[in-house]
Design an enzyme around this catalytic site. Structure first.
Site, PDB file in Angstrom:
ATOM      1  N   ARG A 112       0.985  14.075  13.278  1.00 54.96           N
ATOM      2  CA  ARG A 112       1.413  13.859  11.881  1.00 54.96           C
ATOM      3  C   ARG A 112       1.596  15.173  11.115  1.00 54.96           C
ATOM      4  O   ARG A 112       0.959  15.430  10.107  1.00 54.96           O
ATOM      5  CB  ARG A 112       0.438  12.927  11.164  1.00 54.96           C
TER       6      ARG A 112
ATOM      7  N   LYS B 281       0.843  -1.216   0.000  1.00 53.55           N
ATOM      8  CA  LYS B 281       0.000   0.000   0.000  1.00 53.55           C
ATOM      9  C   LYS B 281       0.867   1.250   0.000  1.00 53.55           C
ATOM     10  O   LYS B 281       0.643   2.176  -0.785  1.00 53.55           O
ATOM     11  CB  LYS B 281      -0.905  -0.008   1.230  1.00 53.55           C
ATOM     12  N   ASN B 282       1.868   1.276   0.894  1.00 50.34           N
ATOM     13  CA  ASN B 282       2.603   2.535   1.088  1.00 50.34           C
ATOM     14  C   ASN B 282       3.634   2.801   0.003  1.00 50.34           C
ATOM     15  O   ASN B 282       4.174   3.907  -0.085  1.00 50.34           O
ATOM     16  CB  ASN B 282       3.223   2.566   2.487  1.00 50.34           C
TER      17      ASN B 282
ATOM     18  N   CYS C 184      -4.601   7.696   9.290  1.00 50.89           N
ATOM     19  CA  CYS C 184      -4.937   7.128  10.600  1.00 50.89           C
ATOM     20  C   CYS C 184      -4.692   8.142  11.718  1.00 50.89           C
ATOM     21  O   CYS C 184      -3.696   8.866  11.712  1.00 50.89           O
ATOM     22  CB  CYS C 184      -4.088   5.886  10.864  1.00 50.89           C
TER      23      CYS C 184
ATOM     24  N   ARG D  50      -8.874  -0.355   4.253  1.00 53.15           N
ATOM     25  CA  ARG D  50      -8.006   0.655   3.613  1.00 53.15           C
ATOM     26  C   ARG D  50      -6.667   0.024   3.244  1.00 53.15           C
ATOM     27  O   ARG D  50      -5.993   0.477   2.321  1.00 53.15           O
ATOM     28  CB  ARG D  50      -7.742   1.821   4.578  1.00 53.15           C
TER      29      ARG D  50
ATOM     30  N   ASP E  10       4.178   0.149  12.085  1.00 46.27           N
ATOM     31  CA  ASP E  10       2.926  -0.370  11.511  1.00 46.27           C
ATOM     32  C   ASP E  10       2.675  -1.827  11.881  1.00 46.27           C
ATOM     33  O   ASP E  10       1.649  -2.381  11.501  1.00 46.27           O
ATOM     34  CB  ASP E  10       2.930  -0.228   9.986  1.00 46.27           C
TER      35      ASP E  10
HETATM   36  C1  EPZ Z   1       4.040   6.595   6.399  1.00 50.33           C
HETATM   37  O1  EPZ Z   1       3.350   7.670   7.021  1.00 50.33           O
HETATM   38  C2  EPZ Z   1       3.031   5.466   6.340  1.00 50.33           C
HETATM   39  N1  EPZ Z   1       1.880   5.897   5.562  1.00 50.33           N
HETATM   40  C3  EPZ Z   1       2.571   5.084   7.748  1.00 50.33           C
HETATM   41  O2  EPZ Z   1       1.782   3.910   7.611  1.00 50.33           O
HETATM   42  C4  EPZ Z   1       3.801   4.721   8.591  1.00 50.33           C
HETATM   43  O3  EPZ Z   1       3.378   4.528   9.923  1.00 50.33           O
HETATM   44  C5  EPZ Z   1       4.832   5.843   8.538  1.00 50.33           C
HETATM   45  O4  EPZ Z   1       5.164   6.157   7.167  1.00 50.33           O
HETATM   46  C6  EPZ Z   1       6.110   5.472   9.277  1.00 50.33           C
HETATM   47  O5  EPZ Z   1       6.654   4.305   8.722  1.00 50.33           O
HETATM   48  C7  EPZ Z   1       1.995   5.954   4.216  1.00 50.33           C
HETATM   49  O6  EPZ Z   1       3.038   5.672   3.654  1.00 50.33           O
HETATM   50  C8  EPZ Z   1       0.770   6.371   3.463  1.00 50.33           C
HETATM   51  P1  EPZ Z   1       6.404   9.763   8.483  1.00 50.33           P
HETATM   52  P2  EPZ Z   1       4.035   9.141   7.028  1.00 50.33           P
HETATM   53  O7  EPZ Z   1       6.425  10.973   7.646  1.00 50.33           O
HETATM   54  O8  EPZ Z   1       4.731   9.348   5.743  1.00 50.33           O
HETATM   55  C9  EPZ Z   1       6.789  12.826  12.160  1.00 50.33           C
HETATM   56  C10 EPZ Z   1      -0.052   2.511   7.809  1.00 50.33           C
HETATM   57  O9  EPZ Z   1      -0.469   1.907   8.803  1.00 50.33           O
HETATM   58  N2  EPZ Z   1       6.890  13.811  11.083  1.00 50.33           N
HETATM   59  O10 EPZ Z   1       7.568   8.824   8.462  1.00 50.33           O
HETATM   60  O11 EPZ Z   1       3.035  10.111   7.473  1.00 50.33           O
HETATM   61  C11 EPZ Z   1       5.361  12.364  12.283  1.00 50.33           C
HETATM   62  O12 EPZ Z   1       4.677  13.094  13.244  1.00 50.33           O
HETATM   63  C12 EPZ Z   1       0.374   3.946   7.947  1.00 50.33           C
HETATM   64  O13 EPZ Z   1       0.089   2.015   6.660  1.00 50.33           O
HETATM   65  C13 EPZ Z   1       7.085  15.157  11.393  1.00 50.33           C
HETATM   66  O14 EPZ Z   1       7.200  15.521  12.567  1.00 50.33           O
HETATM   67  O15 EPZ Z   1       5.117   8.899   8.184  1.00 50.33           O
HETATM   68  C14 EPZ Z   1       5.483  10.939  12.715  1.00 50.33           C
HETATM   69  O16 EPZ Z   1       5.549  10.922  14.136  1.00 50.33           O
HETATM   70  C15 EPZ Z   1       0.107   4.511   9.331  1.00 50.33           C
HETATM   71  N3  EPZ Z   1       7.116  16.051  10.388  1.00 50.33           N
HETATM   72  C16 EPZ Z   1       6.814  10.495  12.196  1.00 50.33           C
HETATM   73  O17 EPZ Z   1       7.530  11.643  11.800  1.00 50.33           O
HETATM   74  C17 EPZ Z   1       6.976  15.691   9.074  1.00 50.33           C
HETATM   75  O18 EPZ Z   1       7.020  16.561   8.184  1.00 50.33           O
HETATM   76  C18 EPZ Z   1       6.681   9.532  11.043  1.00 50.33           C
HETATM   77  O19 EPZ Z   1       6.108  10.227   9.974  1.00 50.33           O
HETATM   78  C19 EPZ Z   1       6.776  14.322   8.779  1.00 50.33           C
HETATM   79  C20 EPZ Z   1       6.748  13.408   9.795  1.00 50.33           C
END
Ligand code: EPZ
Length: 454
Positions: free
Chosen positions: A144, A44-45, A139, A419, A327
């Site tokens: 986020r 998915k991701n 989610c 989803r 995840d």
């Molecule tokens: C991706 O989300 C995945 N979603 C998430 O999977 C997954 O949990 C996550 O990566 C971490 O592996 C998709 O790919 C669609 P991040 P993303 O940017 O890109 C902080 C699932 O279950 N952060 O790595 O949103 C943020 O708050 C979903 O499939 C900032 O502070 O994850 C978070 O705590 C849930 N500022 C952490 O980093 C930013 O600009 C991880 O975020 C970006 C992120």
């Protein structure tokens, strides 16, 4: 081939998405050991980033091994809403041509339902030097923010404003630069990569995310003529190219779906072979399952998990790849809840990803959440209950607990689970589970299930 998403035309998928909002639930009779084999769908991701990146060419891009899940349906709707041609060849293959895009404004309300819609920011900004995208959904597991995405776009020369619920990114020119991420953000890494692939000169992204799906998006962009090196490490180098071309690409298997079935096998003391996986992507989970006392056999593109006894306890902290994936945190917690001893899980990525513990408690678990730590005192048995899925991976964890619990469990709000998991209940049934999807309002269906499984 059915042209279901002509430029700007609302497609039949909308009807499908609407239909699935009907309150379905899973009903499970627990106590059976899962046995047999299942095949994992596309990731998915990875798919969400790749479909967004596909609009960057003015030629046809064919994407294969798509997972047949709601997030993909929704993103394809959103891509069609900006005028791209989207042809669903079948449920696992789509053709996209970004040559007919007629707006850089992504205002389709569906884009607020998923996280992945924000990848259109990097794709449209990278291609047209301009993108206005509704703030994404996703989610509810923490705040986020997207400050790192914005930081990357600004370092490349864009001006970014957030107003009226839209992120508005504009640039006269995008010029390659040196970007240091404050944390290894998956989304920011992918979005900045897309914004940089057609920028002038070289971009370096330091502290980049290394997840398999980040590598898959980079490989896909390279198949379209981009010049990206170092994906999968914490330094990615991109040399901008003037144009991207069409491509045919197959998405990698979903490591989180694979892990979910591996954990379900261990929790039910079963014997399951998960096919169509890349074992290297599963190493953090494999190591933990072996530490807990399960037997794990790796093959070229499959992993077999066997658990014949009650497993032990461990400590886990979720971290960016190659650490233990956040995840898979809810799913492994459901397993540890029925293991012997006390385990500690630390959620290292999100600030609010233990909401499901209250639902697990209805089934007899003994878990105490303190901040971003969960102290799990293993119990010998769970009992079935009616529970509600608060988000995608928590929903999968509640299913795993239901498969173990004595008696019947109903899991509501499974639209979250759908989803991210293709034919989840069918794949579980293929492994011997007594599990069906029924309409929550249809009491006859619930009774029929109970009569059928006894
Ligand atoms: C991706 O989300 C995945 N979603 C998430 O999977 C997954 O949990 C996550 O990566 C971490 O592996 C998709 O790919 C669609 P991040 P993303 O940017 O890109 C902080 C699932 O279950 N952060 O790595 O949103 C943020 O708050 C979903 O499939 C900032 O502070 O994850 C978070 O705590 C849930 N500022 C952490 O980093 C930013 O600009 C991880 O975020 C970006 C992120």
């Amino acid at each position: 081939m059915v042209l279901i998403c002509a430029p700007g035309v609302v497609a039949e998928q909308t009807a499908r998405v609407r239909l699935e909002i009907v309150m379905d639930q899973y009903i499970i009779k627990g106590g059976k050991a899962l046995a047999g084999e299942i095949s994992v769908s596309g990731a998915k991701n990875a798919a969400l980033g790749i479909l967004a990146a596909a609009v960057m060419a003015d030629e046809t891009v064919t994407v294969e091994n798509l997972p047949d899940i709601r997030d993909i349906d929704i993103l394809l709707q959103v891509i069609a809403s900006v005028g791209a041609v989207v042809e669903r060849v079948d449920k696992h293959c789509v053709r996209i041509n970004g040559g007919t895009i007629n707006t850089i404004i992504v205002a389709n309300d569906n884009s607020r339902k998923i996280r992945g819609s924000y990848y259109l920011l990097g794709a449209l900004l990278g291609k047209y030097k301009s993108a206005h995208v509704l703030l994404p959904g996703g989610c509810d597991i923490g705040s986020r923010p997207i400050d790192q995405h914005i930081k990357g776009f600004e370092v490349l020369g864009a001006t970014v404003r957030i107003q009226h619920g839209m992120i508005e990114a504009e640039a006269v020119d995008l010029v390659g630069n040196h970007i240091y991420l404050d944390m290894a953000s998956v989304g920011a890494t992918i979005n900045i990569m897309m914004a940089a692939v057609m920028a002038e000169g070289q971009t370096i992204i330091e502290n980049s995310a290394k997840e398999p799906h980040v590598v898959d998006v980079a490989n896909f962009l390279n198949s379209m003529g981009a010049n990206i090196k170092g994906a999968g490490t914490d330094v990615i180098r991109i040399v901008g190219v003037p144009k991207l071309h069409g491509s045919t690409y197959s998405i990698i298997p979903d490591q989180i779906e694979a892990g979910t079935f591996m954990i379900a096998a261990a929790a039910t003391k079963g014997d399951v072979t998960v096919r169509n996986v890349i074992p290297r992507h599963m190493e953090a989970l494999t190591a933990k399952l072996v530490e807990l006392g399960a037997e794990v056999e790796e093959y070229d593109d499959a992993i077999r998990v066997v658990a014949t006894k009650r497993l032990g306890s461990t400590q886990i902290k979720t971290l960016p790849y190659p650490g233990f994936p956040t995840d898979m945190q809810p799913q492994i917690t459901a397993l540890l809840a029925v293991c012997s001893g006390t385990s500690i899980i630390t959620e290292g990525i999100y600030e609010n990803r233990f909401k499901y513990v209250d639902e697990l408690a209805r089934m007899g678990t003994n878990i105490k959440v303190e901040g971003n730590n969960a102290i799990v005192n293993g119990v010998a048995e769970l009992t079935g209950a009616s529970v509600v899925a608060p988000d995608l991976r928590a929903g999968a964890a509640l299913v795993i607990a239901g498969l173990v619990a004595e008696g019947y469990t109903t899991v509501e709000q499974i639209r979250y689970v759908e989803r991210g998991y293709e034919c989840f209940e069918k794949k579980m049934r293929d492994l011997g589970a007594d599990m069906e999807k029924v309409d929550s309002e249809d009491m006859k269906a619930v009774q029929k299930f109970k009569l059928k499984v006894g």
